[in-house]
Design an enzyme around this catalytic site. Structure first.
Site, PDB file in Angstrom:
ATOM      1  N   HIS A   1       1.011  -1.066   0.081  1.00 30.52           N
ATOM      2  CA  HIS A   1      -0.168  -0.033  -0.092  1.00 30.52           C
ATOM      3  C   HIS A   1       0.829   1.165  -0.091  1.00 30.52           C
ATOM      4  O   HIS A   1       1.871   1.200   0.582  1.00 30.52           O
ATOM      5  CB  HIS A   1      -0.999   0.128   1.334  1.00 30.52           C
ATOM      6  CG  HIS A   1      -2.174  -0.629   1.135  1.00 30.52           C
ATOM      7  ND1 HIS A   1      -2.663  -1.526   2.436  1.00 30.52           N
ATOM      8  CD2 HIS A   1      -3.128  -0.852   0.190  1.00 30.52           C
ATOM      9  CE1 HIS A   1      -3.715  -1.859   2.102  1.00 30.52           C
ATOM     10  NE2 HIS A   1      -4.085  -1.505   0.768  1.00 30.52           N
TER      11      HIS A   1
ATOM     12  N   CYS B   1      -2.487   2.732   9.261  1.00 34.84           N
ATOM     13  CA  CYS B   1      -3.496   1.682   8.556  1.00 34.84           C
ATOM     14  C   CYS B   1      -4.682   1.833   9.766  1.00 34.84           C
ATOM     15  O   CYS B   1      -5.794   1.492   8.952  1.00 34.84           O
ATOM     16  CB  CYS B   1      -2.840   0.445   8.718  1.00 34.84           C
ATOM     17  SG  CYS B   1      -1.450   0.396   7.625  1.00 34.84           S
TER      18      CYS B   1
HETATM   19  N1  ARG Z   1      -4.041  -7.063   6.395  1.00 30.65           N
HETATM   20  C1  ARG Z   1      -4.226  -5.817   5.928  1.00 30.65           C
HETATM   21  C2  ARG Z   1      -4.221  -6.169   4.490  1.00 30.65           C
HETATM   22  O1  ARG Z   1      -3.516  -6.611   3.879  1.00 30.65           O
HETATM   23  C3  ARG Z   1      -3.804  -4.594   6.126  1.00 30.65           C
HETATM   24  C4  ARG Z   1      -4.101  -3.307   5.638  1.00 30.65           C
HETATM   25  C5  ARG Z   1      -2.810  -2.313   6.198  1.00 30.65           C
HETATM   26  N2  ARG Z   1      -3.692  -0.888   5.885  1.00 30.65           N
HETATM   27  C6  ARG Z   1      -2.907  -0.003   5.143  1.00 30.65           C
HETATM   28  N3  ARG Z   1      -3.474   1.131   5.043  1.00 30.65           N
HETATM   29  N4  ARG Z   1      -1.682  -0.285   4.826  1.00 30.65           N
HETATM   30  O2  ARG Z   1      -5.066  -5.613   3.758  1.00 30.65           O
END
Ligand code: ARG
Length: 278
Positions: free
Chosen positions: A177, A271
């Site tokens: 991300h 996150c």
């Molecule tokens: N386990 C989640 C996923 O893989 C983690 C999300 C993390 N969020 C972020 N904004 N980077 O989607």
């Protein structure tokens, strides 16, 4: 006598923020959709809740408003509210998740915003994972792609949010991300990990943000860039000591937070924090 205050150009100003968070009551690692997630490593949910409560209390102590989304059983990643929407100028662009495991989270976010007086709430056509990949910096929105958000969603975001979008390609699966590879510190300042981007996107970022500062691998490897700034105070993972020092040198105030349990899901402070921009 030398002054201990930073030079005037680096004195930073905090503004009150509005965040949406979701208590990790159902947090777990029951599937693996990013390289941080390992279903064989046990999760201490009580500790996750305590660490998250500390993050929430930190925001409140800094003077910010925190609203809560009701956690839903069976949605273990719902604590990562940043992925559920992007809110710019009071306009809410909902999310559409890449993986089936998280798909149902999107409806909770849409319902929350519709129930809280937001006039324009858009259910998107293309996959976008909210502020995970769409980062507002001043009047721009930096938009990640490569692992989660569809490039077509960048066009959709530009239309819905009415902002210029800067598309950026992520190339390292650990930084899946955009908010794992860029920390937005104020309306014109970012910190970033160059190696997380394609050469073309590195060039774009260098051109747009000549004063950006680079995080080293040691900080990035603990998701140090997954930070939340109010313009002065920067909430970041406690293990990102180098980044904290670099931020302090530039006049920001690092606020280290331990979210070790939530790191097992591949997330840090940012996150867990969706910003509502009126
Ligand atoms: N386990 C989640 C996923 O893989 C983690 C999300 C993390 N969020 C972020 N904004 N980077 O989607």
């Amino acid at each position: 006598m030398t002054s201990v205050l930073p030079a005037p150009s680096t004195r930073r100003t905090a503004t009150r923020r509005h965040y949406v968070m979701c208590r990790p009551e159902h947090f777990d690692v029951t599937y693996a959709i990013n390289p941080w997630m390992d279903v064989t490593v046990p999760v201490d949910r009580d500790l996750a809740v305590r660490q998250w409560e500390n993050l929430r209390a930190t925001y409140v102590d800094l003077g910010h408003r925190v609203d809560l989304l009701d956690p839903v059983a069976g949605l273990p990643d719902m604590v990562y509210t940043a992925n559920g929407a992007t809110v710019v100028g009071g306009v809410v662009l909902g999310a559409r998740f890449r993986h089936a495991e998280r798909a149902a989270e999107a409806a909770s976010h849409l319902a929350w915003f519709r129930g809280h007086g937001f006039a324009r709430v858009v259910d998107p056509e293309f996959v976008n994972e909210g502020e995970g990949d769409l980062l507002a910096v001043g009047d721009l929105v930096l938009a990640g792609t490569g692992f989660r958000t569809d490039p077509l969603a960048h066009v959709e975001a530009a239309r819905v949010l009415g902002r210029e979008i800067v598309p950026l390609e992520l190339v390292d699966p650990r930084f899946y991300h955009l908010d794992t590879a860029i920390a937005v510190l104020d309306d014109s300042t970012i910190a970033w990990l160059p190696a997380a981007f394609s050469p073309a996107s590195q060039a774009v970022l260098r051109m747009r943000f000549p004063d950006a500062f680079e995080a080293g691998p040691a900080d990035a490897d603990v998701l140090g860039l997954n930070a939340v700034s109010d313009g002065r105070n920067v909430v970041l993972p406690v293990a990102a000591g180098g980044l904290a020092a670099a931020i302090a040198e530039r006049g920001f105030t690092p606020v280290p937070i331990d979210l070790s349990e939530l790191l097992k899901g591949g997330g840090g402070p940012k996150c867990c924090t969706l910003e509502v921009r009126a």
